[in-house]
Design a protein around this motif. Structure first.
Motif, short mmCIF file in Angstrom:
data_model
loop_
_atom_site.label_atom_id
_atom_site.label_comp_id
_atom_site.label_asym_id
_atom_site.label_seq_id
_atom_site.Cartn_x
_atom_site.Cartn_y
_atom_site.Cartn_z
N ALA A 66 0.81 -1.22 0.00
CA ALA A 66 0.00 0.00 0.00
C ALA A 66 0.84 1.27 0.00
N ILE A 67 2.12 1.14 0.38
CA ILE A 67 3.01 2.30 0.39
C ILE A 67 4.27 1.98 -0.40
N ALA A 68 4.93 3.00 -0.88
CA ALA A 68 6.17 2.81 -1.65
C ALA A 68 7.19 2.06 -0.81
N ASP A 69 7.99 1.24 -1.48
CA ASP A 69 9.07 0.52 -0.81
C ASP A 69 10.33 0.63 -1.66
N GLU A 70 11.37 -0.13 -1.32
CA GLU A 70 12.63 -0.04 -2.06
C GLU A 70 12.52 -0.47 -3.51
N HIS A 71 11.39 -1.12 -3.89
CA HIS A 71 11.19 -1.58 -5.26
C HIS A 71 10.37 -0.63 -6.11
N GLY A 72 9.80 0.41 -5.48
CA GLY A 72 9.02 1.37 -6.25
C GLY A 72 7.74 1.79 -5.57
N PRO A 73 6.81 2.35 -6.35
CA PRO A 73 5.55 2.85 -5.79
C PRO A 73 4.65 1.69 -5.34
N PRO A 74 3.57 2.01 -4.63
CA PRO A 74 2.64 0.97 -4.20
C PRO A 74 2.18 0.14 -5.40
N GLY A 75 1.92 -1.13 -5.14
CA GLY A 75 1.45 -1.99 -6.24
C GLY A 75 1.65 -3.45 -5.94
N LYS A 76 1.70 -4.24 -7.02
CA LYS A 76 1.80 -5.69 -6.93
C LYS A 76 3.25 -6.13 -6.78
N ARG A 77 3.46 -7.17 -5.95
CA ARG A 77 4.81 -7.70 -5.75
C ARG A 77 4.81 -9.22 -5.84
N CYS A 78 5.85 -9.77 -6.46
CA CYS A 78 6.05 -11.22 -6.52
C CYS A 78 6.77 -11.66 -5.24
N ARG A 79 7.04 -12.95 -5.12
CA ARG A 79 7.73 -13.47 -3.93
C ARG A 79 9.11 -12.84 -3.75
N ALA A 80 9.81 -12.64 -4.85
CA ALA A 80 11.16 -12.07 -4.77
C ALA A 80 11.17 -10.63 -4.29
N HIS A 81 10.10 -9.89 -4.58
CA HIS A 81 10.05 -8.48 -4.24
C HIS A 81 9.08 -8.15 -3.09
N SER A 82 8.63 -9.15 -2.36
CA SER A 82 7.69 -8.90 -1.26
C SER A 82 8.33 -9.18 0.08
N THR A 83 7.63 -8.79 1.12
CA THR A 83 8.09 -9.10 2.47
C THR A 83 7.26 -10.23 3.07
N VAL A 84 6.44 -10.89 2.23
CA VAL A 84 5.60 -12.00 2.70
C VAL A 84 6.50 -13.13 3.19
N LYS A 85 6.20 -13.62 4.36
CA LYS A 85 6.96 -14.73 4.95
C LYS A 85 6.31 -16.06 4.58
N ARG A 86 6.96 -17.14 4.92
CA ARG A 86 6.42 -18.48 4.70
C ARG A 86 5.29 -18.74 5.67
N CYS A 87 4.59 -19.84 5.49
CA CYS A 87 3.52 -20.27 6.39
C CYS A 87 4.05 -20.25 7.83
N CYS A 88 3.20 -19.82 8.76
CA CYS A 88 3.64 -19.68 10.15
C CYS A 88 3.74 -21.00 10.91
N VAL A 89 3.31 -22.12 10.30
CA VAL A 89 3.42 -23.42 10.96
C VAL A 89 4.86 -23.89 10.86
N GLU A 90 5.45 -24.20 12.00
CA GLU A 90 6.86 -24.57 12.06
C GLU A 90 7.19 -25.70 11.10
N GLY A 91 8.24 -25.50 10.30
CA GLY A 91 8.70 -26.51 9.36
C GLY A 91 8.03 -26.47 8.00
N CYS A 92 6.98 -25.68 7.84
CA CYS A 92 6.28 -25.61 6.56
C CYS A 92 6.97 -24.60 5.65
N GLU A 93 7.25 -24.99 4.42
CA GLU A 93 7.92 -24.13 3.45
C GLU A 93 6.96 -23.55 2.42
N ARG A 94 5.66 -23.78 2.59
CA ARG A 94 4.68 -23.26 1.64
C ARG A 94 4.45 -21.77 1.84
#
Length: 128
Positions: free
Chosen positions: A26-54
């Motif tokens: 929703a706000i500008a980040d080091e990759h540019g203005p607000p918008g869509k981000r892929c896995r490489a350009h996001s801060t989204v973490k993996r599933c919060c269940v321990e050991g899960c890589e999804r």
């Protein structure tokens, strides 16, 4: 009509990135203005269940985002491990009423011979 990832404008907004979005910022980040981000350009973490890589889905659980497997959003058809796409309220050829993935709902992208999962509905665009 219905659109899949390829035909539905779901690409990362970072310049020259060909990847599909996993989140929106929703706000500008080091990759540019607000918008869509892929896995490489996001801060989204993996599933919060321990050991899960999804990667997490929209379903949230204690401690953060959860993947479809740990978030309980699976197709109810026996032996299907796909994420639910919709639901049926009456019994069908796949079983009792319940959640169905896009394949068991019998829907696909409506562009030509494309058989990918629809993820969005559009009025009209360059594809038709």
């Amino acid at each position: 009509g219905k659109r899949c990832w390829e035909h539905g404008d779901f690409r990362c907004d970072v310049k020259d990135c060909p990847h599909t979005l996993v989140t929106r910022v929703a706000i500008a980040d080091e990759h540019g203005p607000p918008g869509k981000r892929c896995r490489a350009h996001s801060t989204v973490k993996r599933c919060c269940v321990e050991g899960c890589e999804r990667w997490p889905r929209r379903v949230k659980g204690p401690g953060g985002g959860r993947c479809a497997l740990h978030g309980g959003s699976r197709c109810d058809v026996f032996a299907c491990d796909q994420t639910r796409w919709g639901s049926v309220s009456v019994s069908d050829q796949h079983g009792e009423p319940g959640f169905r993935c896009w394949r068991h709902m019998g829907v696909a992208c409506n562009i030509g011979e494309c058989t990918r999962q629809p993820v969005k509905t559009v009025e009209a665009d360059e594809f038709g």
